[in-house]
Design a protein around this motif. Structure first.
Motif, mmCIF file in Angstrom:
data_model
loop_
_atom_site.group_PDB
_atom_site.id
_atom_site.type_symbol
_atom_site.label_atom_id
_atom_site.label_comp_id
_atom_site.label_asym_id
_atom_site.label_seq_id
_atom_site.Cartn_x
_atom_site.Cartn_y
_atom_site.Cartn_z
ATOM 1 N N GLY A 125 0.815 -1.207 0.000
ATOM 2 C CA GLY A 125 0.000 0.000 0.000
ATOM 3 C C GLY A 125 0.849 1.257 0.000
ATOM 4 N N LEU A 126 1.964 1.208 0.742
ATOM 5 C CA LEU A 126 2.875 2.355 0.791
ATOM 6 C C LEU A 126 3.456 2.652 -0.583
ATOM 7 N N ILE A 127 3.859 1.614 -1.301
ATOM 8 C CA ILE A 127 4.417 1.818 -2.636
ATOM 9 C C ILE A 127 3.365 2.439 -3.545
ATOM 10 N N ARG A 128 2.139 1.933 -3.480
ATOM 11 C CA ARG A 128 1.091 2.463 -4.354
ATOM 12 C C ARG A 128 0.780 3.930 -4.050
ATOM 13 N N ARG A 129 0.765 4.288 -2.756
ATOM 14 C CA ARG A 129 0.377 5.642 -2.366
ATOM 15 C C ARG A 129 1.506 6.655 -2.543
ATOM 16 N N VAL A 130 2.707 6.263 -2.091
ATOM 17 C CA VAL A 130 3.796 7.243 -1.982
ATOM 18 C C VAL A 130 4.834 7.112 -3.099
ATOM 19 N N TYR A 131 5.010 5.900 -3.613
ATOM 20 C CA TYR A 131 6.032 5.696 -4.644
ATOM 21 C C TYR A 131 5.429 5.041 -5.892
ATOM 22 N N ALA A 185 14.546 5.461 -4.519
ATOM 23 C CA ALA A 185 15.524 6.455 -4.077
ATOM 24 C C ALA A 185 15.092 7.862 -4.482
ATOM 25 N N ARG A 186 14.625 8.015 -5.714
ATOM 26 C CA ARG A 186 14.175 9.337 -6.181
ATOM 27 C C ARG A 186 12.959 9.811 -5.395
#
Length: 271
Positions: free
Chosen positions: A213-219, A236-237
């Motif tokens: 979920g974190l990857i989908r929302r923030v990255y 990293a970016r």
């Protein structure tokens, strides 16, 4: 250490073999301490990022085993001779008590840990435990599963440190359940020791669900990455870590011989 040349009669029998085995453990510990000192003088603390000290410890043990694991060691024989001196004789008396060196050796934290899994076996054990969930998470994000495993290995030292079942060094936000742990943050171009609040989870599976979920929302830019390098660069970016070498370290972990051994063990082939 493995003594490969024929043993003399005083080194056979139950007590003699026990002395040799304990001597080999002590020699392994001595070499580990030597290599640890070398590592301290050669590599700055935290040079591998979060979990670096644990990872360096595993690497030191692996190097000690590789360099000295098959040596016909004169040092082992000298240790055996010293143990025999302490017990007074050939060491074959049935009523013999453990000598003080053996007692001290068995109480030493380093020797107590010698029975722990070797670095590769530890890494394989960790990977097997998380691999199915990591593959499912990777499929949902459409990224290579080895990229997620490499990031987790980097953050936890191949599972050596997972406080709060946190597999990815995820920081706690607001009132989220958390644990405090030592880490390194890059300040002015240098990794600096500090403490931080890391998110705590009920299980590794819960952590992976939160991670996806974190990857989908923030990255979101990391989703659909076709390679480890693309995934790591996107994280990293996006500011996943303050370490300016974070992406490079994930790629290096993914391309390491240890990772290849792990993948072969869990999948039967490299990915």
């Amino acid at each position: 250490m493995l003594v490969t040349s024929p043993r003399n009669p005083a080194e056979t029998g139950p007590q003699g073999l026990k002395l040799v085995a304990e001597a080999e453990k002590l020699e392994a510990l001595l070499w580990e301490q030597v290599l640890t000192s070398m590592t301290r003088s050669a590599l700055p603390a935290g040079s591998l990022g979060t979990g670096s000290q644990l990872y360096n410890g595993l690497a030191t043990r692996a190097l000690a085993s590789k360099m000295f694991g098959s040596t016909d060691s004169g040092l082992t024989r000298q240790i055996v001779a010293q143990l025999k001196t302490e017990i007074g004789g050939s060491g074959t008396s049935s009523g013999l008590q453990a000598p003080s060196t053996l007692q001290a050796l068995s109480a030493h934290a380093g020797v107590q840990g010698a029975a722990a899994l070797a670095p590769e076996a530890r890494a394989v054990s960790y990977a097997r435990a998380v691999w199915p969930a990591i593959k499912a998470t990777a499929a949902s994000l459409q990224v290579p599963p080895v990229a997620i495993l490499a990031q987790s290995a980097l953050e936890t030292g191949w599972g050596a440190s997972t406080p709060g079942n946190n597999l990815f060094g995820i920081k706690a936000v607001g009132a989220q359940a958390a644990t405090r742990a030592a880490t390194h943050e890059e300040v002015g171009g240098a990794l600096t020791p500090t403490e931080a609040r890391f998110a705590a989870f009920g299980s590794g599976a819960d952590c992976l669900t939160h991670y996806a979920g974190l990857i989908r929302r923030v990255y979101p830019q990391a989703m659909g990455a076709g390679s480890v390098a693309q995934y790591a660069d996107a994280l990293a970016r996006g500011g996943y870590a303050t370490d300016s070498n974070y992406a490079r370290k994930i790629v290096a972990t993914a391309q390491s011989p240890l990772m290849q051994s792990v993948l072969h063990a869990v999948e039967g082939a490299t990915l």
